[in-house]
Design a protein around this motif. Sequence first.
Motif, PDB file in Angstrom:
ATOM      1  N   UNK A   8    -125.421 -16.959-134.807  1.00  0.00           N
ATOM      2  CA  UNK A   8    -126.505 -15.710-134.740  1.00  0.00           C
ATOM      3  C   UNK A   8    -126.189 -15.339-133.740  1.00  0.00           C
ATOM      4  N   UNK A   9    -127.002 -13.705-133.674  1.00  0.00           N
ATOM      5  CA  UNK A   9    -127.048 -13.653-132.615  1.00  0.00           C
ATOM      6  C   UNK A   9    -128.256 -12.921-131.787  1.00  0.00           C
ATOM      7  N   UNK A  10    -128.421 -12.221-130.699  1.00  0.00           N
ATOM      8  CA  UNK A  10    -130.877 -11.538-131.025  1.00  0.00           C
ATOM      9  C   UNK A  10    -129.604 -10.110-130.588  1.00  0.00           C
ATOM     10  N   UNK A  11    -130.541  -8.990-131.508  1.00  0.00           N
ATOM     11  CA  UNK A  11    -130.148  -7.572-130.375  1.00  0.00           C
ATOM     12  C   UNK A  11    -131.829  -7.286-130.503  1.00  0.00           C
ATOM     13  N   UNK A  12    -132.333  -7.571-128.706  1.00  0.00           N
ATOM     14  CA  UNK A  12    -133.045  -6.438-128.425  1.00  0.00           C
ATOM     15  C   UNK A  12    -133.193  -5.273-128.987  1.00  0.00           C
ATOM     16  N   UNK A  13    -134.015  -3.683-128.724  1.00  0.00           N
ATOM     17  CA  UNK A  13    -133.866  -2.362-128.844  1.00  0.00           C
ATOM     18  C   UNK A  13    -133.998  -1.890-127.496  1.00  0.00           C
ATOM     19  N   UNK A  14    -133.290  -1.323-126.268  1.00  0.00           N
ATOM     20  CA  UNK A  14    -134.253  -1.555-124.787  1.00  0.00           C
ATOM     21  C   UNK A  14    -134.976  -0.364-125.149  1.00  0.00           C
ATOM     22  N   UNK A  15    -136.392  -0.642-124.505  1.00  0.00           N
ATOM     23  CA  UNK A  15    -135.886  -1.981-123.282  1.00  0.00           C
ATOM     24  C   UNK A  15    -137.381  -2.696-123.844  1.00  0.00           C
ATOM     25  N   UNK A  16    -138.211  -2.088-124.408  1.00  0.00           N
ATOM     26  CA  UNK A  16    -139.333  -3.090-125.411  1.00  0.00           C
ATOM     27  C   UNK A  16    -138.768  -4.693-125.681  1.00  0.00           C
ATOM     28  N   UNK A  60    -129.173   0.520-126.939  1.00  0.00           N
ATOM     29  CA  UNK A  60    -130.175   1.294-126.050  1.00  0.00           C
ATOM     30  C   UNK A  60    -130.270   2.154-127.321  1.00  0.00           C
ATOM     31  N   UNK A  61    -131.627   2.531-127.524  1.00  0.00           N
ATOM     32  CA  UNK A  61    -132.155   4.173-128.784  1.00  0.00           C
ATOM     33  C   UNK A  61    -133.183   4.324-127.906  1.00  0.00           C
ATOM     34  N   UNK A  62    -133.277   5.669-128.261  1.00  0.00           N
ATOM     35  CA  UNK A  62    -134.525   6.213-127.949  1.00  0.00           C
ATOM     36  C   UNK A  62    -134.796   7.806-128.676  1.00  0.00           C
ATOM     37  N   UNK A  63    -135.931   8.259-128.920  1.00  0.00           N
ATOM     38  CA  UNK A  63    -136.596   8.652-129.950  1.00  0.00           C
ATOM     39  C   UNK A  63    -135.986  10.283-128.947  1.00  0.00           C
ATOM     40  N   UNK A  83    -142.929  -0.111-123.777  1.00  0.00           N
ATOM     41  CA  UNK A  83    -142.259  -0.309-122.889  1.00  0.00           C
ATOM     42  C   UNK A  83    -142.802   0.050-121.518  1.00  0.00           C
ATOM     43  N   UNK A  84    -143.563   1.097-121.192  1.00  0.00           N
ATOM     44  CA  UNK A  84    -144.221   1.112-120.409  1.00  0.00           C
ATOM     45  C   UNK A  84    -145.424   0.595-119.928  1.00  0.00           C
ATOM     46  N   UNK A  85    -145.742  -0.381-120.625  1.00  0.00           N
ATOM     47  CA  UNK A  85    -146.910  -1.216-120.677  1.00  0.00           C
ATOM     48  C   UNK A  85    -146.221  -2.680-119.744  1.00  0.00           C
ATOM     49  N   UNK A  86    -145.227  -3.132-120.303  1.00  0.00           N
ATOM     50  CA  UNK A  86    -144.641  -4.017-119.963  1.00  0.00           C
ATOM     51  C   UNK A  86    -144.115  -3.649-118.313  1.00  0.00           C
ATOM     52  N   UNK A  87    -143.325  -2.695-118.289  1.00  0.00           N
ATOM     53  CA  UNK A  87    -142.726  -2.048-117.544  1.00  0.00           C
ATOM     54  C   UNK A  87    -142.890  -1.762-116.012  1.00  0.00           C
ATOM     55  N   UNK A  88    -144.867  -0.786-116.534  1.00  0.00           N
ATOM     56  CA  UNK A  88    -145.913  -0.091-115.444  1.00  0.00           C
ATOM     57  C   UNK A  88    -144.811   0.653-114.976  1.00  0.00           C
ATOM     58  N   UNK A  89    -144.275   1.721-116.372  1.00  0.00           N
ATOM     59  CA  UNK A  89    -143.811   2.622-116.106  1.00  0.00           C
ATOM     60  C   UNK A  89    -144.289   3.949-116.914  1.00  0.00           C
TER      61      UNK A  89
END
Length: 231
Positions: A82-90, A112-115, A222-228
């Motif tokens: 099993x592997x975990x695959x978090x989508x950066x950043x959130x 790492x994916x962004x829109x 992501x912004x709310x988690x990392x204060x950006x």
Amino acid sequence: MVQHVALPPNVHVSKHPCLLSKLSQLRSKTTTAKEVKTLIHEISLVVGCEALATAVTATPGPTDVTPLGFEYTTTTISPSTISLVPILRSGLGMVEATQTLLPNPVPVHHLGLFREPTTLHPVEYYNNLPNHVLPEGAGSTASSLAIILDPVIATGGTCAAAIQTLREWGCQRIIVLGVLGAVPGVVRAAEEWPEGVDIWLAGVDKELTDRGMLKPGLGDVGDRLFLTIGK
């Protein structure tokens, strides 16, 4: 939250009352970054517990001995890879909760994916899947089960792109753990590989804004988690 929305059969929305209450707290603009982190963690625990109850099975393991000297048969889970695959950043905010649920440590592979702001199409900028580009004839190094961690599914493009990447890597099955999704985006992601993917969420919203944000939504996790916020 939308009630009684027709969703594909591989999409599962929790009905847990405590989870719904925590999701309501997470929506508030007055919720601090520390509280956002805690709520994401707690919601991930519940959603992950519900998802893993169907995604893995208990299997007998080797014999062990209790502190009182009695023998017993241990229990392991299947699949074993099993592997975990978090989508950066959130997605990073969901990693610890999912690791807590699993009985043994598993690899964590980041995507790492962004829109793109104009087209809202997904753009990959980072991929640390091991040997994700293999020479012809080489055996796959992919995990049997990959768990995508993506708190918000908006247009569904990022989640669908992650599913496609993991399928090409050679995963046999994928589950997506999320906090909230928009109906159109969730349907899009679920249809990327219907027979191989299940999506588990705490809630769904019906609408998207013209900027591809959920309405009423959670804002940018992501912004709310990392204060950006406001960068």
